[in-house]
Enzyme design. Sequence first.
Site, PDB file in Angstrom:
ATOM      1  N   ASN A   1       6.881  -7.439   7.486  1.00 52.52           N
ATOM      2  CA  ASN A   1       5.646  -6.788   7.942  1.00 52.52           C
ATOM      3  C   ASN A   1       4.450  -7.499   7.338  1.00 52.52           C
ATOM      4  O   ASN A   1       4.418  -7.760   6.127  1.00 52.52           O
ATOM      5  CB  ASN A   1       5.623  -5.316   7.483  1.00 52.52           C
ATOM      6  N   GLU A   2       3.497  -7.848   8.171  1.00 51.09           N
ATOM      7  CA  GLU A   2       2.212  -8.403   7.753  1.00 51.09           C
ATOM      8  C   GLU A   2       2.314  -9.534   6.727  1.00 51.09           C
ATOM      9  O   GLU A   2       1.753  -9.444   5.641  1.00 51.09           O
ATOM     10  CB  GLU A   2       1.318  -7.295   7.191  1.00 51.09           C
TER      11      GLU A   2
ATOM     12  N   TRP B   1      -0.556   4.808  12.700  1.00 54.38           N
ATOM     13  CA  TRP B   1      -0.429   4.729  11.244  1.00 54.38           C
ATOM     14  C   TRP B   1      -1.209   5.865  10.649  1.00 54.38           C
ATOM     15  O   TRP B   1      -2.408   5.895  10.826  1.00 54.38           O
ATOM     16  CB  TRP B   1      -0.963   3.384  10.725  1.00 54.38           C
TER      17      TRP B   1
ATOM     18  N   GLU C   1       0.504  -0.383  14.278  1.00 55.62           N
ATOM     19  CA  GLU C   1      -0.338   0.359  13.330  1.00 55.62           C
ATOM     20  C   GLU C   1      -1.747   0.432  13.887  1.00 55.62           C
ATOM     21  O   GLU C   1      -2.313  -0.581  14.297  1.00 55.62           O
ATOM     22  CB  GLU C   1      -0.397  -0.318  11.959  1.00 55.62           C
TER      23      GLU C   1
ATOM     24  N   LYS D   1      -4.274   8.291   6.116  1.00 51.60           N
ATOM     25  CA  LYS D   1      -4.221   8.030   7.561  1.00 51.60           C
ATOM     26  C   LYS D   1      -3.190   8.895   8.277  1.00 51.60           C
ATOM     27  O   LYS D   1      -2.957   8.721   9.476  1.00 51.60           O
ATOM     28  CB  LYS D   1      -3.956   6.543   7.828  1.00 51.60           C
TER      29      LYS D   1
ATOM     30  N   TYR E   1      -6.999  -2.503  12.891  1.00 51.17           N
ATOM     31  CA  TYR E   1      -7.867  -1.460  12.339  1.00 51.17           C
ATOM     32  C   TYR E   1      -9.326  -1.650  12.726  1.00 51.17           C
ATOM     33  O   TYR E   1     -10.208  -1.388  11.921  1.00 51.17           O
ATOM     34  CB  TYR E   1      -7.689  -1.414  10.809  1.00 51.17           C
TER      35      TYR E   1
ATOM     36  N   ASP F   1       0.823  -1.208   0.000  1.00 48.62           N
ATOM     37  CA  ASP F   1       0.000   0.000   0.000  1.00 48.62           C
ATOM     38  C   ASP F   1       0.864   1.267   0.000  1.00 48.62           C
ATOM     39  O   ASP F   1       0.634   2.179   0.777  1.00 48.62           O
ATOM     40  CB  ASP F   1      -0.903  -0.060   1.247  1.00 48.62           C
TER      41      ASP F   1
ATOM     42  N   TYR G   1     -11.286  -0.821   9.078  1.00 47.54           N
ATOM     43  CA  TYR G   1     -11.632  -1.901   8.123  1.00 47.54           C
ATOM     44  C   TYR G   1     -12.654  -2.853   8.742  1.00 47.54           C
ATOM     45  O   TYR G   1     -13.457  -3.450   8.036  1.00 47.54           O
ATOM     46  CB  TYR G   1     -10.380  -2.673   7.682  1.00 47.54           C
TER      47      TYR G   1
HETATM   48  C1  BDP Z   1      -1.524  -2.165   6.879  1.00 46.51           C
HETATM   49  C2  BDP Z   1      -0.212  -2.063   6.126  1.00 46.51           C
HETATM   50  C3  BDP Z   1       0.095  -0.647   5.637  1.00 46.51           C
HETATM   51  C4  BDP Z   1      -1.156  -0.024   5.055  1.00 46.51           C
HETATM   52  C5  BDP Z   1      -2.222   0.030   6.131  1.00 46.51           C
HETATM   53  C6  BDP Z   1      -3.520   0.690   5.642  1.00 46.51           C
HETATM   54  O1  BDP Z   1       0.887  -2.510   6.910  1.00 46.51           O
HETATM   55  O2  BDP Z   1       1.127  -0.676   4.698  1.00 46.51           O
HETATM   56  O3  BDP Z   1      -0.907   1.250   4.516  1.00 46.51           O
HETATM   57  O4  BDP Z   1      -2.538  -1.292   6.504  1.00 46.51           O
HETATM   58  O5  BDP Z   1      -4.376  -0.005   5.129  1.00 46.51           O
HETATM   59  O6  BDP Z   1      -2.110  -3.380   6.652  1.00 46.51           O
HETATM   60  O7  BDP Z   1      -3.628   1.914   5.747  1.00 46.51           O
END
Ligand code: BDP
Length: 593
Positions: A407-408, A549, A504, A568, A468, A168, A472
Amino acid sequence: MLNLQVNSFRKKNNLCGIWNFRIDQEKIGEAEKWYNLLKPELDIAVPGSWNEQLEAEGLMNYIGDVWYQKELFITNEFNEGNIFLRIDSADYSCKVWINGEYVGENHGGFLPFEFDITRYIFVNKINLITIKVNNELNCNTIPQGITAEDYEIENRIREETYPPARFDFFPFGGINRPIYIYSTPQEFIKDVKIQTKLIGDTSAKLIIDTNINSTNFDQIKYEIIDDNNVLEFTEIGNTHLVKSQLTIQNPKLWNLENPFLYKLVITLLKKDLPIDQYSMNFGIRDIKIEGNKLLLNNKPIFLRGFGKHEDFPIFGKGLNLPLLVKDFTLLKWINANSFRTSHYPYAEEWLDYADKKGILVIDEIPAVSLDFRKTTDQTLQNHKNFIKKLIDRDYNHPCVIMWAPGNEPNIVGEESYYNGSGEKYWNEIYDYTKSLDDSRPITIPNCQRAGVDDPVFKFSDVISLNRYYGWYENPGNLDTAIIRMESEMDLIANKYQKPIIVTEFGTDTVPGLHSISDQMFTEEYQSKFLELYCKLIESKSYTIGEHVWNFADFKTPQHFRRVVNNLKGVFTRTRDPKQAAYTLKKIWSVSKF
Ligand code: BDP
């Protein structure tokens, strides 16, 4: 890998500026020998990404080959010793020719590399430097790539971005960091590694490993300089690797309030005469996990800060020093003490400055969103190479307190990841990283989709969660979001018995959008979301940090869920504060301990 410096033994030519530039969509440049004469169609500034810089020429979304060329007069000063070409990063791979001769290639962006070009350069003459850069990625590269065809084959049509990317952030291409030609003497100091260890409260052990390209010297002299004192000692030479140990009494420690840096000057001597010298800063500090606590110099520390990006209008990922200075002033203004180099190593200038300003860094490599349906032995090998190069560059920085070798992973939720293959992969990465540096904790941020059984938990000294709820998941419903967040954090803390950082959490926010009820995208929503998350995170005894984040809005590949940028940021892309910036500044003005 040492930073460059100029002194009476070492010279440097900065090649930043405007270069000739040509797009090679058909990949015919090599067959047509463009390295002899480019017939440039365009110009480009180095450092800088081509995408926004050359948007009017249709390069915004370009993925493929491009060529850079420049003439450079090399003066007589470079007549003796070795000459190197150093590129601080070319994203993501490149090939180099000098005066029409092939010199070498590099694969992998975001980190420096260099070539010995002594035999290719004409001194006292004009030289022609040509660099072909390519920004294509595939399943073996770090980061992994994806193509429009892959989206179709995998039936992921709604996930398709343009340009295609597995991550992203915008896949900016180009020579994004400075280029130099530099010289060293014939016999020179190649590398230095300084390990520091606190012993009790009153002394520190220093282990200095110096790598020399030759054995043709007699002595090596070390001077350790603090404000008023110089500690000097000498070792007998004639070996490539000189290992020295010493104890410093009552060391001045590097910490957030006073990030004290010692200066180390190393001099190579032959027949009592100096033949090379290198000086560098270093800090004495100790970082460790004890139970649920992160300790800096034996005192608990709570990380407050952000995941960031290297991103700015027009510059793209190009090194932007005014922005660097601005961002550090904003970090201090908002009372942050740390950031994560999400999702790749930043230019070393960022770390030099963090050393100087007393900001802690989680140093990450671009193994972002690894798709375990696509990883190969080659992916693992490239992943390890990346870690090695990162640690080679960043080992000596006191600001770096943790490595994030990914990461992730498994954001796609692949089942087989949990049948041992994920565990095997991260076990190898963890052991390999520890074999290169066992003095820093390791963390691999986990995403919600990978769940609470993600093998990265087992191979992280500190658990990092990217969550999130309220965005999300449970959009607009902050009450449910906080309940779910709390129960998941408690569950993970119980299950793994390790300290947790929430690396994040955040909401997209359109500056200027307001509401009196909880409305996603408004400034009030972001502000409330961050306040509730911080309150929750800071209330738990097992947490050691919170990274919002993101620090600032940043450009992403095109997708219906992004309005040009990921919004964000607590600051806009051009660094104006949103309401949440004031909220965080207030929360973070109260010390955690
Ligand atoms: C996370 C990722 C990050 C994205 C963020 C998002 O680590 O790179 O920018 O979500 O969705 O999953 O803003």
